[in-house]
Design a protein around this motif. Structure first.
Motif, PDB file in Angstrom:
ATOM      1  N   LEU A 105       0.877  -1.191   0.284  1.00  0.00           N
ATOM      2  CA  LEU A 105       0.245   0.392   0.227  1.00  0.00           C
ATOM      3  C   LEU A 105       1.174   1.504   0.133  1.00  0.00           C
ATOM      4  CD1 LEU A 105      -2.218  -1.359   2.598  1.00  0.00           C
ATOM      5  CD2 LEU A 105      -3.183  -0.578   0.039  1.00  0.00           C
ATOM      6  N   TRP A 110       0.879   1.256  -5.824  1.00  0.00           N
ATOM      7  CA  TRP A 110      -0.098  -0.181  -4.652  1.00  0.00           C
ATOM      8  C   TRP A 110      -1.478  -0.628  -5.291  1.00  0.00           C
ATOM      9  CZ3 TRP A 110      -5.477   1.163  -3.692  1.00  0.00           C
ATOM     10  CH2 TRP A 110      -6.444   2.201  -4.028  1.00  0.00           C
ATOM     11  N   SER A 114      -1.261  -4.700  -3.959  1.00  0.00           N
ATOM     12  CA  SER A 114      -1.879  -4.977  -3.458  1.00  0.00           C
ATOM     13  C   SER A 114      -3.356  -6.734  -3.650  1.00  0.00           C
ATOM     14  CB  SER A 114      -3.015  -3.942  -2.716  1.00  0.00           C
ATOM     15  OG  SER A 114      -3.634  -3.152  -3.709  1.00  0.00           O
TER      16      SER A 114
END
Length: 445
Positions: A105, A110, A114
């Motif tokens: 994150l 990100w 993720s």
């Protein structure tokens, strides 16, 4: 036996003699925590990060395929010498995955990072579930399995209180102080530490006398049996109509359970209720979870009293309660949290009450036969697949329709399951012949 082997054997015997409550609780708490993080928390996190509903529904839906397809590789886990080894390895893998999530994150890319970690967590968790249930059944006799079933369900759902009622509230508090990304990195870091501690405890506490000799098993033999199981499943009288019924039973549910929580967080000028992360966590983690448990218990007793065949129409109608509740909220847009909390309690009560119907339908109609346990797993996989298919498309439908018309649409999505009751096989009732589907030769037991 060498002297170095004696302490290990003594440790195995000691673990086997411990009271099951010392490991059933931690085992199923971890199982629930892994599932809820991927299937519930991830979507709410992405919503707060500004990801669109269609992207959230599509990607979290794909994550859920791990649980839909797990029956396909579950037989191969029998080749392992120890179910405990698979369980503990899966828990440590997930702990590492949660730590990676905290770091992902913070990366420029990100979202992609993720999602990659969540896929790892999903498949590790689904594989863990197989070994977890196998360990439970292999360690306890029938009487003990029944005695500790309540603890099993209680600690699985206790993890929901933690993730929704605890960590989601903490995330909302942290978001205001350190920002959304940093807040969720902290949350996943805490989850990683918690799971590492629980995995370490389970490595000590879980019984290890499960190394049944499977020397006669080979991958080729397992694959041959799997093919036989699937062929027998697909040859059941009326099976395609049963599969359609299972999918349609969950068609509305998958959509409303995905979009409903996002609607609560959505800003009021965009048609949502504008609740904070803390408020959503507080509502779902307390009254929502309690109402679901109460509904599940009541639904079980109701179906036992009336029989599944007579109770099923009421159970399907109960599954429409969440859809109607969210439609009401979308039309009225109440600002009072107590008002919203009462509505969520009604939603989850209906959901818990009605969902019992599908579990019992798979147990009593789909599973019976030569491979009852394996066919129950396949039926559960179909059930999960139906949920995932509707979940995946829900975001696109909601964006095109808006919240109010979307929830009205989900009410209509419950009608096909009611219509299929006229044709589908039920306990004590043969299915009516349908075009291309052979009538069953005998009633379901």
């Amino acid at each position: 036996m060498s002297q170095s082997q004696i302490p290990a054997a003594d440790a195995v015997d000691a673990a086997s003699e411990r009271s099951p409550i010392r490991w059933v609780s931690s085992l199923y708490f971890v199982q629930g925590m892994q599932f809820f993080v991927v299937m519930l928390i991830a979507g709410l996190m992405y919503k707060n990060m500004g990801v669109a509903n269609d992207q959230i529904a599509r990607w979290t839906g794909l994550l859920g395929l791990a649980w839909a397809f797990k029956p396909l590789w579950s037989p191969f886990l029998e080749l392992a010498r120890s179910k405990k080894l698979i369980v503990v390895f899966g828990q440590f893998t997930s702990a590492a995955g949660l730590a990676l999530m905290a770091m992902a994150l913070q990366l420029p890319m990100w979202f992609a990072a993720s999602l990659a970690v969540l896929f790892l967590l999903a498949y590790a968790s689904a594989t863990h579930d197989i070994a977890c249930d196998g360990l439970y059944m292999a360690s306890l006799d029938d009487k003990q399995q029944a005695a500790y079933a309540g603890w099993q369900g209680a600690f699985f759902n206790a993890s929901k209180f933690l993730t929704l009622g605890g960590l989601l509230v903490l995330a909302g508090h942290l978001e205001r102080g350190i920002g959304v990304m940093n807040a969720w990195s902290v949350i996943f870091g805490l989850l990683a530490v918690l799971l590492f501690v629980l995995a370490s405890y389970n490595a000590y506490a879980l019984p290890g006398v499960l190394n049944t000799d499977h020397g006669d098993l080979t991958a080729a033999g397992v694959l041959k049996t799997l093919r036989e199981v699937i062929a027998d499943f697909l040859s059941k009288p009326g099976i395609w109509l049963m599969i359609l019924f299972i999918v349609m039973f969950r068609f509305a549910e998958g959509q409303v359970q995905t979009i409903g929580p996002l609607f609560l967080i959505e800003a009021r000028d965009k048609g949502g209720l504008g609740l904070t992360t803390e408020q959503v966590g507080g509502v779902y983690g307390t009254v929502g979870t309690a109402a679901f448990l109460a509904g599940s218990i009541l639904g079980g007793y109701f179906t036992s009293w009336l029989s599944l065949r007579r109770a099923m129409p009421f159970l399907i109608i109960a599954m429409a309660v969440p859809n109607a509740t969210f439609y009401y909220l979308a039309v009225t847009l109440p600002a009072d949290l107590w008002h919203v909390g009462a509505a969520v309690a009604i939603e989850m009560l209906g959901y818990g009450f009605g969902f019992v119907g599908m579990i019992l339908y798979i147990m009593q109609v789909v599973a019976p036969g030569k491979f009852q346990t394996a066919h129950y797993a396949l039926g559960s996989g179909v059930m999960q697949l139906g949920f995932i298919l509707s979940k995946t498309i829900s975001g696109d439908i909601q964006i095109k329709m808006g919240y109010e018309h979307f929830f009205l649409w989900t009410i209509a999505c419950g009608l096909p399951a009611l219509i299929l009751l006229l044709f589908v096989r039920m306990p004590g009732k043969a299915a009516k012949p349908a075009e291309g589907i052979a009538a069953p030769v005998e009633n379901a037991t």
